[in-house]
Motif scaffolding. Structure first.
Motif, PDB file in Angstrom:
ATOM      1  N   PHE A 170      34.559 -22.897 -25.969  1.00  0.00           N
ATOM      2  CA  PHE A 170      35.112 -22.021 -27.002  1.00  0.00           C
ATOM      3  C   PHE A 170      35.874 -22.826 -28.047  1.00  0.00           C
ATOM      4  CE2 PHE A 170      33.876 -18.789 -24.197  1.00  0.00           C
ATOM      5  CZ  PHE A 170      34.111 -17.529 -24.733  1.00  0.00           C
ATOM      6  N   PHE A 171      36.556 -23.883 -27.579  1.00  0.00           N
ATOM      7  CA  PHE A 171      37.347 -24.718 -28.477  1.00  0.00           C
ATOM      8  C   PHE A 171      36.712 -26.093 -28.662  1.00  0.00           C
ATOM      9  CE2 PHE A 171      41.624 -22.361 -27.623  1.00  0.00           C
ATOM     10  CZ  PHE A 171      41.121 -21.245 -28.299  1.00  0.00           C
ATOM     11  N   ASP A 172      35.400 -26.127 -28.597  1.00  0.00           N
ATOM     12  CA  ASP A 172      34.616 -27.326 -28.895  1.00  0.00           C
ATOM     13  C   ASP A 172      33.987 -27.095 -30.266  1.00  0.00           C
ATOM     14  OD1 ASP A 172      32.557 -29.292 -29.045  1.00  0.00           O
ATOM     15  OD2 ASP A 172      32.474 -29.402 -26.859  1.00  0.00           O
ATOM     16  N   THR A 173      34.069 -28.074 -31.153  1.00  0.00           N
ATOM     17  CA  THR A 173      33.553 -27.880 -32.512  1.00  0.00           C
ATOM     18  C   THR A 173      32.039 -27.688 -32.538  1.00  0.00           C
ATOM     19  OG1 THR A 173      33.522 -30.284 -32.828  1.00  0.00           O
ATOM     20  CG2 THR A 173      35.443 -29.068 -33.679  1.00  0.00           C
ATOM     21  N   ALA A 174      31.361 -27.937 -31.415  1.00  0.00           N
ATOM     22  CA  ALA A 174      29.941 -27.595 -31.341  1.00  0.00           C
ATOM     23  C   ALA A 174      29.750 -26.088 -31.459  1.00  0.00           C
ATOM     24  CB  ALA A 174      29.341 -28.103 -30.029  1.00  0.00           C
ATOM     25  N   PHE A 175      30.774 -25.315 -31.062  1.00  0.00           N
ATOM     26  CA  PHE A 175      30.721 -23.855 -31.171  1.00  0.00           C
ATOM     27  C   PHE A 175      31.667 -23.347 -32.260  1.00  0.00           C
ATOM     28  CE2 PHE A 175      28.913 -24.645 -27.040  1.00  0.00           C
ATOM     29  CZ  PHE A 175      27.921 -23.681 -26.929  1.00  0.00           C
ATOM     30  N   TRP A 176      32.875 -23.895 -32.289  1.00  0.00           N
ATOM     31  CA  TRP A 176      33.810 -23.513 -33.358  1.00  0.00           C
ATOM     32  C   TRP A 176      33.614 -24.504 -34.505  1.00  0.00           C
ATOM     33  CZ3 TRP A 176      39.700 -22.319 -32.324  1.00  0.00           C
ATOM     34  CH2 TRP A 176      40.243 -21.676 -33.448  1.00  0.00           C
ATOM     35  N   LEU A 219      44.157 -30.147 -34.274  1.00  0.00           N
ATOM     36  CA  LEU A 219      43.044 -30.932 -33.760  1.00  0.00           C
ATOM     37  C   LEU A 219      42.333 -30.138 -32.685  1.00  0.00           C
ATOM     38  CD1 LEU A 219      45.080 -34.239 -33.486  1.00  0.00           C
ATOM     39  CD2 LEU A 219      43.255 -33.801 -35.150  1.00  0.00           C
ATOM     40  N   CYS A 220      40.991 -30.165 -32.714  1.00  0.00           N
ATOM     41  CA  CYS A 220      40.177 -29.363 -31.798  1.00  0.00           C
ATOM     42  C   CYS A 220      39.538 -30.272 -30.753  1.00  0.00           C
ATOM     43  CB  CYS A 220      39.099 -28.613 -32.590  1.00  0.00           C
ATOM     44  SG  CYS A 220      38.282 -27.303 -31.658  1.00  0.00           S
ATOM     45  N   TYR A 221      39.983 -30.152 -29.497  1.00  0.00           N
ATOM     46  CA  TYR A 221      39.597 -31.085 -28.451  1.00  0.00           C
ATOM     47  C   TYR A 221      38.981 -30.399 -27.225  1.00  0.00           C
ATOM     48  CZ  TYR A 221      42.234 -34.838 -30.837  1.00  0.00           C
ATOM     49  OH  TYR A 221      42.690 -35.780 -31.724  1.00  0.00           O
ATOM     50  N   GLY A 222      38.274 -29.307 -27.421  1.00  0.00           N
ATOM     51  CA  GLY A 222      37.618 -28.646 -26.303  1.00  0.00           C
ATOM     52  C   GLY A 222      36.429 -29.444 -25.790  1.00  0.00           C
ATOM     53  N   ILE A 223      36.106 -29.249 -24.506  1.00  0.00           N
ATOM     54  CA  ILE A 223      34.976 -29.955 -23.881  1.00  0.00           C
ATOM     55  C   ILE A 223      34.086 -28.912 -23.220  1.00  0.00           C
ATOM     56  CG2 ILE A 223      34.275 -31.686 -22.188  1.00  0.00           C
ATOM     57  CD1 ILE A 223      37.036 -32.974 -22.490  1.00  0.00           C
ATOM     58  N   GLY A 224      32.881 -28.762 -23.735  1.00  0.00           N
ATOM     59  CA  GLY A 224      31.960 -27.747 -23.243  1.00  0.00           C
ATOM     60  C   GLY A 224      31.689 -27.855 -21.749  1.00  0.00           C
ATOM     61  N   ASN A 255      52.291 -28.148 -29.949  1.00  0.00           N
ATOM     62  CA  ASN A 255      51.678 -26.973 -29.324  1.00  0.00           C
ATOM     63  C   ASN A 255      50.375 -27.366 -28.647  1.00  0.00           C
ATOM     64  OD1 ASN A 255      53.568 -25.021 -30.506  1.00  0.00           O
ATOM     65  ND2 ASN A 255      52.521 -25.446 -32.434  1.00  0.00           N
ATOM     66  N   ILE A 256      50.099 -26.742 -27.503  1.00  0.00           N
ATOM     67  CA  ILE A 256      48.822 -26.900 -26.818  1.00  0.00           C
ATOM     68  C   ILE A 256      48.220 -25.510 -26.667  1.00  0.00           C
ATOM     69  CG2 ILE A 256      47.636 -27.709 -24.746  1.00  0.00           C
ATOM     70  CD1 ILE A 256      50.139 -29.481 -24.219  1.00  0.00           C
ATOM     71  N   VAL A 257      47.060 -25.302 -27.282  1.00  0.00           N
ATOM     72  CA  VAL A 257      46.380 -24.004 -27.239  1.00  0.00           C
ATOM     73  C   VAL A 257      45.177 -24.148 -26.314  1.00  0.00           C
ATOM     74  CG1 VAL A 257      45.344 -22.150 -28.590  1.00  0.00           C
ATOM     75  CG2 VAL A 257      47.122 -23.599 -29.613  1.00  0.00           C
ATOM     76  N   ILE A 258      45.068 -23.271 -25.326  1.00  0.00           N
ATOM     77  CA  ILE A 258      44.061 -23.448 -24.277  1.00  0.00           C
ATOM     78  C   ILE A 258      43.173 -22.220 -24.143  1.00  0.00           C
ATOM     79  CG2 ILE A 258      43.682 -23.965 -21.831  1.00  0.00           C
ATOM     80  CD1 ILE A 258      46.572 -25.012 -21.725  1.00  0.00           C
TER      81      ILE A 258
END
Length: 310
Positions: free
Chosen positions: A145-151, A164-169, A191-194
């Motif tokens: 959801f927070f991976d730039t491949a999707f966002w 910074l967007c650091y999600g891991i699919g 802040n850390i948004v999860i």
């Protein structure tokens, strides 16, 4: 004359009653259920007084073979696997809450971090060393959801902001339990948004207790690794493809737990989006369409997140 005397006495009686002090409203006390562990960090619990002006020192009754409570620091140590009911009381308050005690299976394959995830985490850590600012940046982590491949328009939506967007699919709460220390060893954001948990339920098929306790541990570990950061955790959204509804009770229970777990914690805000995303807003029955990521950004604004300018 007699009638005047009676009226005078009545008036004095009314004045006397009105001058009597009203009963003190002490409010209510609530303590939410939590998990504790025999081989993990102590669990924080939060007495929540509805009237902060009347907080009282609490005493506790519980099975000392199962848990130990640090009353001064509001911490619970698990001693033996089981379930323990705790009675909390003081002069004006009385409530109970449950503690489920687990022994963590560190050999659970859910904790295994794939090489591609490890490499992506390393790349993010390097990126932060260039673009991040300790105690200033807001980072978004978790699953796809927070991976730039999707966002894919993340940096457009947060243009000019220190985000910074650091999600891991495909990662799960178990993955981020494992990654948390390494990831935040040199990253100390504001802040850390999860967003994390959907894969725990739908992909590795954990039940409600397994999912809930892993969410709790993940949040505990991230907070320990980045103690000065405010954490914003999003509730799990429902998937809408055929058969996904079988998992809805698990998702609902985990969400209810995370919302309760967040109550009373200054370092954690659970952002509830359970009723804000429907099947029409999803691109594949799982992820929001790019234009619908405003659900997340608006919910964060409603949660009063403070995002710095870049």
């Amino acid at each position: 004359m007699k009638n005047k005397f009676i009226v005078l006495i009545g008036a004095l009686f009314i004045m006397s009653c009105s001058n009597q002090s009203k009963p003190i409203d002490y409010g209510n006390l609530k303590i939410n259920d939590v998990f504790a562990f025999t081989n993990f960090e102590k669990t924080e619990f939060n007495p929540i007084f509805s009237n902060d002006n009347h907080k009282e020192k609490l005493s506790y009754e519980y099975d000392h073979e199962l848990i130990n409570i640090d009353e001064d620091n509001f911490l619970i140590e698990g001693k033996k696997v089981g379930e323990c009911e705790v009675k909390a009381f003081s002069e004006h308050f009385n409530t109970t809450f449950k503690v489920k005690i687990e022994n963590i299976d560190n050999e659970d394959p859910s904790y295994k971090v794939k090489d591609e995830w490890e490499n992506k985490a390393k790349n993010y850590i390097y990126d932060y060393s260039i673009n991040g600012n300790d105690n200033k940046s807001t980072i978004f982590i978790g699953d796809s959801f927070f991976d730039t491949a999707f966002w894919s328009n993340f940096y457009d939506m947060y243009y000019g902001k220190d985000c910074l967007c650091y999600g891991i699919g495909s990662t799960t709460t178990f993955t981020w339990e494992t990654l948390s220390y390494k990831f935040f060893k040199t990253i100390q954001p504001k802040n850390i948004v999860i967003n994390c948990g959907t894969n725990t339920v739908y992909d590795i098929n954990k039940n409600s207790d397994e999912t809930s306790s892993s969410i709790q541990r993940m949040l505990m570990l991230i907070h320990k690794a980045a103690p000065n950061a405010k954490i914003y955790y999003f509730t799990i959204t429902h998937r809408t493809y055929t058969g996904a509804e079988e998992k809805y009770p698990i998702v609902n229970a985990a969400n209810e737990f995370s919302i309760n777990y967040g109550e009373g914690k200054s370092w954690l805000k659970v952002v509830d989006i359970r009723n804000k995303i429907n099947w029409m807003m999803l691109r594949d029955g799982i992820h929001p369409s790019v234009e619908n990521y405003t659900v997340f950004t608006n919910a964060l604004n409603d949660a009063n997140i403070e995002i710095e300018d870049n």
